[in-house]
Design an enzyme around this catalytic site. Structure first.
Site, short mmCIF file in Angstrom:
data_model
loop_
_atom_site.label_atom_id
_atom_site.label_comp_id
_atom_site.label_asym_id
_atom_site.label_seq_id
_atom_site.Cartn_x
_atom_site.Cartn_y
_atom_site.Cartn_z
N GLN A 1 0.83 -1.22 0.00
CA GLN A 1 0.00 0.00 0.00
C GLN A 1 0.86 1.27 0.00
O GLN A 1 0.42 2.33 0.47
CB GLN A 1 -0.96 0.00 1.19
CG GLN A 1 -2.10 -1.00 1.08
CD GLN A 1 -2.98 -0.81 -0.15
OE1 GLN A 1 -2.71 0.01 -1.03
NE2 GLN A 1 -4.06 -1.56 -0.20
N SER A 2 2.05 1.18 -0.55
CA SER A 2 2.97 2.33 -0.56
C SER A 2 2.42 3.52 -1.35
O SER A 2 2.07 3.39 -2.53
CB SER A 2 4.29 1.87 -1.20
OG SER A 2 5.07 3.00 -1.58
N ASN A 3 2.36 4.67 -0.68
CA ASN A 3 2.00 5.92 -1.38
C ASN A 3 3.09 6.29 -2.38
O ASN A 3 2.80 6.79 -3.46
CB ASN A 3 1.86 7.07 -0.38
CG ASN A 3 0.75 6.84 0.62
OD1 ASN A 3 -0.36 6.48 0.24
ND2 ASN A 3 1.04 7.04 1.89
#
Ligand SMILES: *Cc1c(COP(=O)(O)O)cnc(C)c1O
Length: 355
Positions: free
Chosen positions: A81-83
């Site tokens: 879920q890395s921005n």
């Protein structure tokens, strides 16, 4: 208003990706409630897509370097879920570069219900390699494995004639941090235009790349604002030495070492480790409360992983008088609100009806 400091930023390659300057505005109702003048720097609105964030500033310089070097393919890393990964993919699409992601499943995605940034990565058509954490393996070991696999992948592509650009997790290096030197100059121009002085600046810190750039910018413009960096994961104090090195590398990269005073960890960098628990991507009651308060007072959304924890930290500093009444504070909104649509484990109790 345009500061002379900008001349340094024009000496290095850059690709325009953002809608800068991002807005700076006062949170009127929350300021009244707390007795502190709270301004928000809206880096949740950087672009490229409507889901912006702080990594876009770094990517303007990183991908500027990539394009200048003739690269056609970009590798980067992070959690599923890395921005940062999502923003890298949007930026690559804008520039016609091919994005390849190696993502560690800290929270394992449900194949039948892909959410949030991982969903956006798929819509944007990134090549995604999910690294599942094996039994008995730590997060860090899984990360190391993702770097090693990507390295082999890069070698294969280079042998076929591609040119690959490797961006570290969070875009955290001296080149990326140049984007936050620009960010600090931009904030300085906006504060001057409003005729106000910021006593404190709060922001969420992860890899430290944002902090490195902010601290470098702070020392370049000879600011006396105190930057307080709220950690979102455990960091040893010695990590500050890495941030110090990154900050000075950023100043050197843009040729501004002699104009700025060098960043020194003990004097310039202030971690606050009191708000990240229970851990990275694990919700906290303080963050959930901060998310609800800001949403219900100002209609602005922060997230459970980064900005909610930082906002909780800032509110606590105000409540306990560490930030005195009547002070002026800037909260740097670094984005991340897509996490509000992530897996339930990441979310926490953000919907409670009353406090
Ligand atoms: C990455 C990120 C941060 C932390 O930035 P670093 O440069 O990694 O320290 C803060 N907030 C959000 C929303 C982020 O995505």
């Amino acid at each position: 208003m345009n500061h002379s400091y900008r001349k340094y930023l024009n000496t290095v390659p850059k690709q325009k990706l953002s809608f800068l300057p991002t807005p700076l505005h006062k949170l009127e109702r929350l300021s009244e409630q707390t007795g502190v003048n709270i301004y928000m720097k809206r880096d949740d609105m950087t672009g490229v897509s409507q889901f912006g964030g702080n990594k876009i500033r770094k990517l303007e310089y990183l991908l500027g370097d990539a394009v200048a070097k003739g690269c056609d393919t970009v590798f980067t890393y992070g959690a599923t879920q890395s921005n940062h990964a999502m923003q890298t993919v949007t930026a690559c699409r804008r520039l016609g570069l091919t994005p390849i992601l190696y993502l560690v499943a800290i929270v394992e995605p449900d194949e039948q219900d892909i959410r949030s940034n991982l969903l956006l990565d798929q819509i944007l058509g990134a090549e995604i390699h999910v690294i599942k954490i094996r039994d008995g393996e730590t997060e860090e070991e899984a990360e190391e494995r993702s770097f090693a696999e990507a390295k082999e992948h890069m070698a294969r592509l280079e042998a076929q004639g591609h040119r690959c650009y490797d961006i570290p997790m969070g875009g955290a290096n001296g080149i990326g941090s140049a984007g936050f030197i620009e960010g600090y100059v931009e904030l300085t121009e906006q504060l001057e235009a409003l005729g106000i002085h910021a006593d404190y600046l709060f922001h969420a810190t992860g890899t430290g790349g944002t902090l490195a750039g902010l601290a470098a910018g702070h020392n370049l413009v000879h600011s006396d604002t105190r930057i307080i960096s709220v950690n979102v994961s455990f960091k040893e104090q010695k990590h500050l030495k890495k941030v110090e090195a990154m900050a000075n590398a950023a100043l050197a990269y843009i040729g501004a070492e002699s104009a700025a005073y060098p960043v020194e960890a003990e004097r310039d960098l202030h971690y606050d480790l009191n708000y990240y628990l229970p851990g990275y991507e694990i919700p906290s009651e303080g963050a959930s409360e901060a998310i609800r308060l800001l949403a219900r007072t100002e209609g602005i959304l922060v997230d459970p992983v980064y900005t909610g924890k930082a906002f909780a930290g800032m509110l606590d500093h105000i409540r306990t008088g560490k930030v005195p009444q009547g002070s002026t504070v800037v909260f740097w909104h670094t984005g991340g609100a897509t996490a509000l649509f992530a897996e339930k484990e990441i979310l926490g109790d953000i919907c409670r009806k009353t406090e």
